[in-house]
Design a protein around this motif. Sequence first.
Motif, short mmCIF file in Angstrom:
data_model
loop_
_atom_site.label_atom_id
_atom_site.label_comp_id
_atom_site.label_asym_id
_atom_site.label_seq_id
_atom_site.Cartn_x
_atom_site.Cartn_y
_atom_site.Cartn_z
N GLN A 190 0.86 -1.18 0.00
CA GLN A 190 0.00 0.00 0.00
C GLN A 190 0.90 1.23 0.00
O GLN A 190 1.92 1.26 0.70
CB GLN A 190 -0.92 0.05 1.24
N ASN A 191 0.53 2.25 -0.78
CA ASN A 191 1.30 3.49 -0.78
C ASN A 191 0.42 4.65 -1.25
O ASN A 191 -0.76 4.47 -1.53
CB ASN A 191 2.58 3.36 -1.62
N GLU A 192 1.00 5.84 -1.33
CA GLU A 192 0.32 7.09 -1.70
C GLU A 192 -0.88 7.36 -0.78
O GLU A 192 -2.04 7.32 -1.20
CB GLU A 192 -0.11 7.08 -3.18
N GLU A 193 -0.56 7.70 0.46
CA GLU A 193 -1.59 7.89 1.47
C GLU A 193 -2.20 9.28 1.40
O GLU A 193 -1.50 10.29 1.26
CB GLU A 193 -1.01 7.66 2.87
N SER A 194 -3.52 9.33 1.53
CA SER A 194 -4.27 10.57 1.71
C SER A 194 -5.11 10.41 2.96
O SER A 194 -5.59 9.32 3.26
CB SER A 194 -5.16 10.84 0.50
N VAL A 195 -5.28 11.51 3.71
CA VAL A 195 -5.93 11.44 5.02
C VAL A 195 -7.02 12.50 5.13
O VAL A 195 -6.78 13.68 4.86
CB VAL A 195 -4.91 11.64 6.16
N GLY A 196 -8.22 12.07 5.52
CA GLY A 196 -9.30 12.98 5.87
C GLY A 196 -9.61 12.83 7.35
O GLY A 196 -9.71 11.72 7.86
N VAL A 197 -9.76 13.96 8.06
CA VAL A 197 -10.06 13.95 9.49
C VAL A 197 -11.24 14.89 9.73
O VAL A 197 -11.29 16.00 9.18
CB VAL A 197 -8.85 14.41 10.33
N GLY A 208 -6.82 6.86 2.46
CA GLY A 208 -6.86 6.20 1.16
C GLY A 208 -5.46 5.80 0.72
O GLY A 208 -4.48 6.43 1.11
N THR A 209 -5.38 4.76 -0.10
CA THR A 209 -4.10 4.26 -0.59
C THR A 209 -4.22 3.72 -2.00
O THR A 209 -5.30 3.36 -2.45
CB THR A 209 -3.55 3.11 0.30
N ASN A 210 -3.07 3.64 -2.67
CA ASN A 210 -2.94 2.66 -3.74
C ASN A 210 -2.83 1.32 -3.05
O ASN A 210 -1.90 1.07 -2.27
CB ASN A 210 -1.65 2.90 -4.54
N ASP A 211 -3.77 0.43 -3.31
CA ASP A 211 -3.82 -0.84 -2.60
C ASP A 211 -3.61 -1.97 -3.61
O ASP A 211 -4.47 -2.22 -4.46
CB ASP A 211 -5.15 -1.01 -1.88
N TYR A 212 -2.48 -2.64 -3.50
CA TYR A 212 -2.11 -3.65 -4.49
C TYR A 212 -2.91 -4.94 -4.34
O TYR A 212 -2.73 -5.87 -5.13
CB TYR A 212 -0.61 -3.93 -4.42
N ARG A 213 -3.81 -4.99 -3.36
CA ARG A 213 -4.80 -6.06 -3.39
C ARG A 213 -5.69 -5.94 -4.62
O ARG A 213 -6.41 -6.88 -4.98
CB ARG A 213 -5.63 -6.02 -2.10
N GLY A 214 -5.65 -4.78 -5.26
CA GLY A 214 -6.35 -4.63 -6.53
C GLY A 214 -5.88 -5.61 -7.59
O GLY A 214 -6.63 -5.93 -8.52
#
Length: 565
Positions: free
Chosen positions: A100-107, A118-124
Amino acid sequence: MARPFHAWRLGAALLALAALVIVAVPAATAVEGGKVPEAFLEHLSQSVSANYWARHPAEAPTRFAQLSGSQKQPPARNVNSCTSNANKDVFNCDIFGLPQNEESVGVCASNDNFVLEGTNDYRGLIDPEGNFTGWEWSTDGGHSVRNEGLLPPVTLTKIASPHQVPSGGDPVDFIPAGCDSVYAASLAYDPNDPFGQPNGLGIYKSTPEILSTCQPFTDLGFTNPACWPVRSAVAQTEASDFIDKPWMFVGGGYVWATYSDFVNDSNAPLGYSSVSIKAVRCTLDLQTCTEPIQISTVDQDVQFSDVTVGADGRAYITWARIDGELNPGQFPEGQVFTIKVRVETAPGSASFGPEHVVQVVSNPLPFGGLLHANDFRIATVPKSDVVMVDGHPRIFVVYDECRVRLLGSICEDPQIKLTYSDDDGATWSPPIVQSNGGDNYFPSISADRSNTTNNIAETWFTNSYDLGFSNQEDVVATSVNPLTGQPRGLKRLTSSSNETEADPLLGGVFIGDYIEGTLVRNRFDVGANANYRKVPLLGGFLNGPDQPVIPVNQQDNYLFATALN
């Protein structure tokens, strides 16, 4: 809690991965002969490159190509991954040991227990639908993951043949004031043929209640559309263009999104002839959006748009012009990035003032370049935010620049720099160095999302704690004096340094193109990736009967929460 991922579904997923990496899917790409230029892939989001390589292993880095081989059915077992002890420190529930990489965060500004990453999730790569954008939801301030999954497909409606396309990575997440809604953004394209089929930018809307209670996994894989009941492809294009590098901000009563629009050209050396920055503005229910608004003007090669909405209700958009690629002969010393800005003329007008130069970055981290002691992809990605100072909006822009750049591409001791403007970008302060020695890269900046203070904070990756080799990585953060632009002292968020190469799939090729920090009053939540956790690759299910199952380090997304002065 997340629904158990049953064994038969796991088996189907792993068989899908095996089939995916054994067979290279023919693709009609932007380049004749079916091969996309490496330089084009260096420009595009890493999720796009990963999907392309997974389906074209002959063109992939060695580690991707080596995934071909087995089609074994895993042993019967039930897995409730969010309760696994292996996941107690990371901010995901992955049992497969995929990156997982390229993290974005909402609070949530009024209830900071609500955190969405959110992430790029290689489980894709093993999701039957090919969705690649991950989401993780917490209701206890990021101490644990309440629910998670992959963003579902969106429907392209403004093309000749309307159809659904999966989420494709490059995540952006946001929780606006009031916290009754949450938003996510993602690329949307056909992973089998990213450049030969229509594509778009998807925006998703849900609620804290839905994300807390929905079942994220269905019989089809890691995605349940019910978790994100409102979703729209807010920008769409036929195969002649490719939409990339999105960003999103919710404020002033609207959802704003920006992106890069590549014009594909099979005759161009780089695979594209031009790029422009565009924006769309949508109502909060995502039911009505503007047509794409042209933000960049005369420049032919631009990237890395960022959009924010200030406390004054206006949208502010920054980006970078890239010189030295489409016109390399004019820049023999290497690429030069020129950061630019445009500001909405009035709140809600969707009309923008003139284009202003923020800073000419003569030694950026270039496309195709490398840090002197690391192999992962880098580039200078400017980020911006706005706070009120003495009753007027002050724009802050942060970026990274090499102290020395050798041969046009080897970056030594990059620094984090900040500049600010009090007149809508017409004039700017001299750059102020924020970092303190060593290699520093991937900065993020955030104003106080509660709009109750003029606090502002930054975070970035640094190799400065590795005194021997400048190779191992840490995450640092600092608050910034909004009056002077001076940092108030660095805070190390990681307890030990990270070895970025320690991933069996990515090695040292990818760590993402960005991380993100989000500030609420003086609490700073930072999403970043590291390789601390050890789990068997693909859960050990593809190991032979006489092979031991060995946990190995791999890349995960984390959440760091800290208080800043």
